[in-house]
Write a protein that holds these residues in place. Structure first.
Motif, PDB file in Angstrom:
ATOM      1  N   GLU C 153       0.832  -1.199   0.000  1.00 38.70           N
ATOM      2  CA  GLU C 153       0.000   0.000   0.000  1.00 38.70           C
ATOM      3  C   GLU C 153       0.868   1.252   0.000  1.00 38.70           C
ATOM      4  N   SER C 154       1.927   1.233   0.818  1.00 42.00           N
ATOM      5  CA  SER C 154       2.765   2.435   0.899  1.00 42.00           C
ATOM      6  C   SER C 154       3.599   2.629  -0.367  1.00 42.00           C
ATOM      7  N   LEU C 155       3.900   1.546  -1.082  1.00 41.74           N
ATOM      8  CA  LEU C 155       4.722   1.669  -2.295  1.00 41.74           C
ATOM      9  C   LEU C 155       3.856   1.747  -3.557  1.00 41.74           C
ATOM     10  N   GLY C 156       2.547   1.612  -3.385  1.00 42.27           N
ATOM     11  CA  GLY C 156       1.667   1.666  -4.551  1.00 42.27           C
ATOM     12  C   GLY C 156       1.776   0.435  -5.435  1.00 42.27           C
ATOM     13  N   VAL C 157       2.020  -0.706  -4.857  1.00 39.15           N
ATOM     14  CA  VAL C 157       2.126  -1.945  -5.626  1.00 39.15           C
ATOM     15  C   VAL C 157       0.830  -2.739  -5.466  1.00 39.15           C
ATOM     16  N   ASP C 158       0.355  -3.334  -6.574  1.00 39.08           N
ATOM     17  CA  ASP C 158      -0.867  -4.138  -6.528  1.00 39.08           C
ATOM     18  C   ASP C 158      -0.488  -5.596  -6.234  1.00 39.08           C
ATOM     19  N   VAL C 159      -0.788  -6.070  -5.020  1.00 39.42           N
ATOM     20  CA  VAL C 159      -0.370  -7.438  -4.670  1.00 39.42           C
ATOM     21  C   VAL C 159      -1.058  -8.481  -5.553  1.00 39.42           C
ATOM     22  N   ALA C 160      -2.217  -8.149  -6.088  1.00 38.09           N
ATOM     23  CA  ALA C 160      -2.938  -9.119  -6.922  1.00 38.09           C
ATOM     24  C   ALA C 160      -2.155  -9.447  -8.185  1.00 38.09           C
ATOM     25  N   ALA C 161      -1.240  -8.566  -8.557  1.00 35.40           N
ATOM     26  CA  ALA C 161      -0.499  -8.780  -9.798  1.00 35.40           C
ATOM     27  C   ALA C 161       0.804  -9.530  -9.566  1.00 35.40           C
ATOM     28  N   LEU C 162       1.081  -9.887  -8.301  1.00 33.98           N
ATOM     29  CA  LEU C 162       2.393 -10.480  -8.009  1.00 33.98           C
ATOM     30  C   LEU C 162       2.307 -11.990  -7.856  1.00 33.98           C
ATOM     31  N   GLU C 163       3.417 -12.638  -8.108  1.00 32.97           N
ATOM     32  CA  GLU C 163       3.554 -14.066  -7.824  1.00 32.97           C
ATOM     33  C   GLU C 163       4.253 -14.211  -6.486  1.00 32.97           C
ATOM     34  N   GLY C 164       3.620 -14.907  -5.562  1.00 34.23           N
ATOM     35  CA  GLY C 164       4.190 -15.021  -4.230  1.00 34.23           C
ATOM     36  C   GLY C 164       5.260 -16.084  -4.147  1.00 34.23           C
ATOM     37  N   THR C 165       6.248 -15.832  -3.315  1.00 33.41           N
ATOM     38  CA  THR C 165       7.284 -16.844  -3.083  1.00 33.41           C
ATOM     39  C   THR C 165       7.270 -17.296  -1.637  1.00 33.41           C
ATOM     40  N   GLY C 166       6.295 -16.845  -0.854  1.00 30.62           N
ATOM     41  CA  GLY C 166       6.246 -17.203   0.565  1.00 30.62           C
ATOM     42  C   GLY C 166       5.614 -18.563   0.769  1.00 30.62           C
ATOM     43  N   PRO C 167       5.350 -18.899   2.042  1.00 31.09           N
ATOM     44  CA  PRO C 167       4.726 -20.192   2.330  1.00 31.09           C
ATOM     45  C   PRO C 167       3.388 -20.315   1.591  1.00 31.09           C
TER      46      PRO C 167
END
Lengths: 80, 338, 420
Positions: C153-167
């Motif tokens: 939110e603070s960086l203006g990035v849309d998490v829906a567009a990302l591929e996660g590498t976490g658990p």
């Protein structure tokens, strides 16, 4: 084929078998199998590539004469 | 930081956890004539785990008192002595047996101050052995300290280091509330170096035992060593695990826990208790309540298998939290970044 | 209708990156067709499909990393009609939006699909990748950690567009921060670019390290060694090669593999898996063949049914496997279900090798360099070409007596090379 062409064919065959080797630094008298880390399958493929490029099929009993770059070129030159 | 991490010890000596506990008793018995020790076999036999060996000769039968096999009776006697102005130390052989004294501890020791409008403090210290790992099976091996940590009115301590074994007792005796000290049975023989003049330590805060930035491992008592071993193994893989020793299970040092999560953003609690309704559950609940927006992975736990502790060695080992399981759980928290 | 899922291409594989689709929706496929390239961190594998049908929809875009078992594509029976196209609103809403936000959903449908496009490797055919990305975005609720959402939110990035590498594939802080600094993001997602190849080598090393550490932690190894006289075998081989065409020449390795395969057929305690506390002997003999990579590292592709193929076929398949392993292009059927592994140091190698069993297998056979050695026979000392054969075996599955009989069988088989 003259020696230069044979040398180029040998280097090309080595390049196919060991693509990451730095062949321009290869000493003419260096032991190919040791320096390029060629196992027996690599070496067989090398001999097969040589046959495809030069038409010369090296019998197993002559493998010892293919130890170095200059040895391979001399062997092929004597038969082409 | 606590006195456990003083950096200028004049001299260091080699000692076992058991020796450190004995030194703590000797020190308390010398400092305050109101202090006495009682429990099953603490006198002539020297204590079931040899903590009080030699103290009878040194301090006499008035102050080192063997009791009958009746936990309810001698814990009750300890409460009475504390109400009467003494500073008793009561040793119970294992936490499983302390259940016989649960009424005294919960209904009397923990409650009297509050029921008397602050008139009747119970400055009692109860020590007991907890935990598994020594093939003593399901009646001598459980980790029930999480139950006691549920009870308001008492303090619950879990010394995991020599310094805490040496230093927690005196602080506990000075506390106006009943204090329960849980000594993990696998630790008594553990040896290490300790400052020759080690002394009392605070009992109101957790301790950072190893700094790291990738994941926080929360452990206490018998699981601290395993968490540190896991952190070593993780370091070999390039993962820097922070290890927090909870030390005091009630009241929990929530601030230290949350600060650590704010540094690493990943939390893994290692608790030898069973997972359901465990101390680990409480730690995670506090993390989620207080540091939700710091979390970069769901908090995780490594606890004991939910079975009465098996006797067979391989089954007991499999039922307990072990360093490889901690390493695996930490790796899962790191996802692809591991 | 059925689902084609991310296959497990090795006991230690948990997730794979879809590098490239070889099929498009509407394509007919047959059992055994190669439909996709998958990067397992150890190698890029050509993945085969195991049923006939028509590709209905691709669910995972090129460049995406998903856990084993994740549906990759939907397949319908040949001749079945495709389902009606999904209503636009289904393909559109971003998971972060509230349900019932229909007007915004329609806008999103009209807009070009966002950032995943920039995260695709250059090798992917663009139209398919875009479709698949849209499909994947539609069916997937984005898992992002609380910290990742706060920073996004603070960086203006849309998490829906990302591929996660976490658990569990969750988007983590690191994923958000990578997305916020584009040059680094490009490097990380270009699956086949040189830096990624280095990354893969490093990960392959880590995967191997994990498997080997697990092996040494869990498997009580015992080791047996025997010296085998290869005079007959090599004499037969020399005579055989002298009359064979160059392309058909045999190497000693082919004979060694055949001897192990035939011996393994008779030794269930050496050929199979140790799972859930018991030995599960395998019904067939699939040999894992250790192939060292020139840049470092080791891959053990599978030579399937090695007990039913003669030495010439084994030689041909071995040559092909080694070449493709080193080129980094293996097929899914060539990884993962080896029943016994053989490591052969070759004629540049050391005298013997005591290997580490590849879990959940129960044994590993090692061959050192073939070298001339003094050899006593019939009361005379002679010189023979000798190979040291070693067996590393799982003591939970077998004992030294069985292991000795197995090595003795390998020796016996090598004395009649013509039958191999």
């Amino acid at each position: 084929m003259n020696r230069e062409a044979l040398r180029a064919a040998v280097l090309a065959a080595l390049g196919d078998v060991a693509p990451e080797a730095e062949l321009d630094r290869l000493e003419p008298a260096a032991e190919l199998r040791e320096v390029l880390d060629l196992d027996s399958i690599d070496f067989l493929r090398f001999v097969q590539h040589l046959a495809a490029a030069t038409g010369i099929e090296v019998p197993e009993s002559d493998y010892a004469q293919l130890a170095t770059l200059e040895g391979v070129v001399a062997y092929l030159a004597a038969r082409s | 930081m606590s006195e456990t991490q003083r950096s200028d010890p004049p001299a260091r000596i080699r000692q076992s956890y058991r020796d450190a506990l004995r030194e703590a008793h000797r020190d308390a018995l010398r400092r305050d004539e109101r202090v006495f020790l009682m429990g099953e076999d603490v006198g002539r036999y020297g204590g079931c785990f040899a903590v009080s060996r030699g103290l009878l000769d040194e301090f006499g039968p008035e102050r080192i008192r063997d009791t009958p096999l009746s936990e309810s009776a001698f814990v009750g006697a300890g409460i009475g002595a504390a109400l009467g102005g003494m500073r008793p130390i009561v040793e119970i052989m294992t936490v499983n047996f302390s259940l016989l004294a649960l009424d005294q501890i919960v209904n009397n020791a923990a409650s009297l101050l509050h029921m008397s409008g602050g008139q009747l403090a119970v400055p009692l210290v109860i020590r007991m052995t907890t935990g598994a790992g020594r093939q003593l099976a399901a009646q001598h091996s459980h980790s029930l300290e999480g139950w006691y940590a549920h009870i308001p009115g008492i303090k619950v301590l879990a010394p995991a280091t020599l310094e805490d074994a040496r230093g927690m007792l005196w602080t506990a005796l000075e506390d106006p509330d009943p204090v329960l000290i849980f000594e993990h049975g696998a630790l008594y023989g553990v040896e290490g170096e300790i400052a020759a003049d080690a002394g009392p330590v605070p009992i109101d805060r957790a301790a950072l035992r190893r700094p790291g930035r990738d994941v926080s491992l929360f452990a206490y008592g018998g699981t601290l060593g395993k968490a540190l071993a896991a952190a070593d193994a993780l370091a070999a893989e390039g993962v820097e695990a922070e290890v927090i020793d909870l030390r005091t299970l009630r009241p929990l040092d929530t601030a230290t826990i949350l600060e650590s999560v704010a540094r690493t953003h990943r939390a893994l609690v290692v608790d030898e208790g069973w997972r359901s309704g465990s101390l680990a559950a409480e730690v995670i609940a506090r993390i989620v309540e207080g540091a939700f927006y710091e979390l970069d992975a769901p908090p995780a736990r490594v606890c004991s298998a939910e079975v009465p502790m098996p006797y067979a060695k391989h089954l007991e080992d499999a039922a307990l939290p072990q360093a490889p399981r901690i390493v695996d759980a930490a790796r899962r928290l790191l996802g692809d970044a591991a | 209708m059925s689902e084609f899922r991310m296959p497990s291409l090795g006991a230690d594989m948990e997730a794979g990156t879809l590098v490239e689709w070889r099929v498009r929706p509407g394509d007919a496929v047959r059992r055994g067709d190669i439909v996709a390239l998958v990067d397992t961190d150890k190698a890029v594998i050509e993945v085969e499909i195991w049923e006939d049908g028509v590709v209905d929809e691709l669910l995972v875009a090129a460049g995406q990393k998903v856990p084993v078992g994740t549906p990759l594509a939907r397949l319908r029976a040949a001749g079945a009609t495709p389902p009606p196209p999904a209503p636009a609103a289904v393909a559109a809403p971003r998971p972060t939006e509230k349900p019932g936000a229909a007007p915004r959903a329609a806008e999103a449908a009209a807009a070009p699909p966002a950032p995943p496009a920039s995260a695709q490797p250059p090798v992917a055919p663009a139209p398919i990748a875009v479709e698949a990305a849209a499909a994947a975005a539609a069916t997937r609720r984005v898992h992002a950690t609380p910290l990742a959402r706060r920073i996004a939110e603070s960086l203006g990035v849309d998490v829906a567009a990302l591929e996660g590498t976490g658990p569990g594939g969750a988007v983590t802080r690191a994923d958000v921060e990578r997305a916020a600094s584009p040059p680094r993001a490009a490097v990380a997602s270009a699956a086949l670019a040189p830096p990624a190849a280095e990354l893969r080598a490093a990960r392959a090393r880590q995967a191997m390290a994990a498997a080997m550490a697990r092996s040494k932690r869990e498997i009580p190894h015992y080791y047996l060694t025997t010296r085998i006289d290869l005079a007959h075998a090599l004499a037969w081989l020399a005579a055989e090669n002298a009359r064979r065409a160059l392309a058909d020449r045999l190497l000693p390795a082919a004979l060694l593999l055949r001897a192990v395969a035939l011996a393994a057929r008779e030794a269930p305690e050496m050929n199979g898996f140790f799972v859930d506390g018991t030995l599960r002997p395998a019904a067939c003999v699939h040999l894992g063949v250790g192939v060292s990579l020139r840049q470092g590292g080791l891959v053990a592709p599978t030579l399937r049914d090695a007990d039913t193929k003669n030495a010439s076929v084994v030689m041909r398949e071995l040559t092909d496997l080694v070449a493709r392993t080193r080129a980094g292009v293996l097929r899914s059927s060539e990884l993962g279900d080896a029943t016994l592994t053989v490591t052969n140091l070759g004629d540049q190698g050391a005298e013997s090798v005591h290997g580490v069993i590849y879990p959940p297998q129960v044994a590993l056979v090692g061959f050192g360099r073939i070298a001339e050695q003094p050899w006593a026979h019939d009361g005379f000392l002679g010189v023979r070409p000798v190979v040291v054969a070693t067996l590393a075996a799982d003591h939970r599955a077998s004992d030294g007596h069985r292991g000795s009989r197995f090595l003795a069988a390998v020796d016996r088989l090598l004395q009649t090379p013509e039958k191999l």
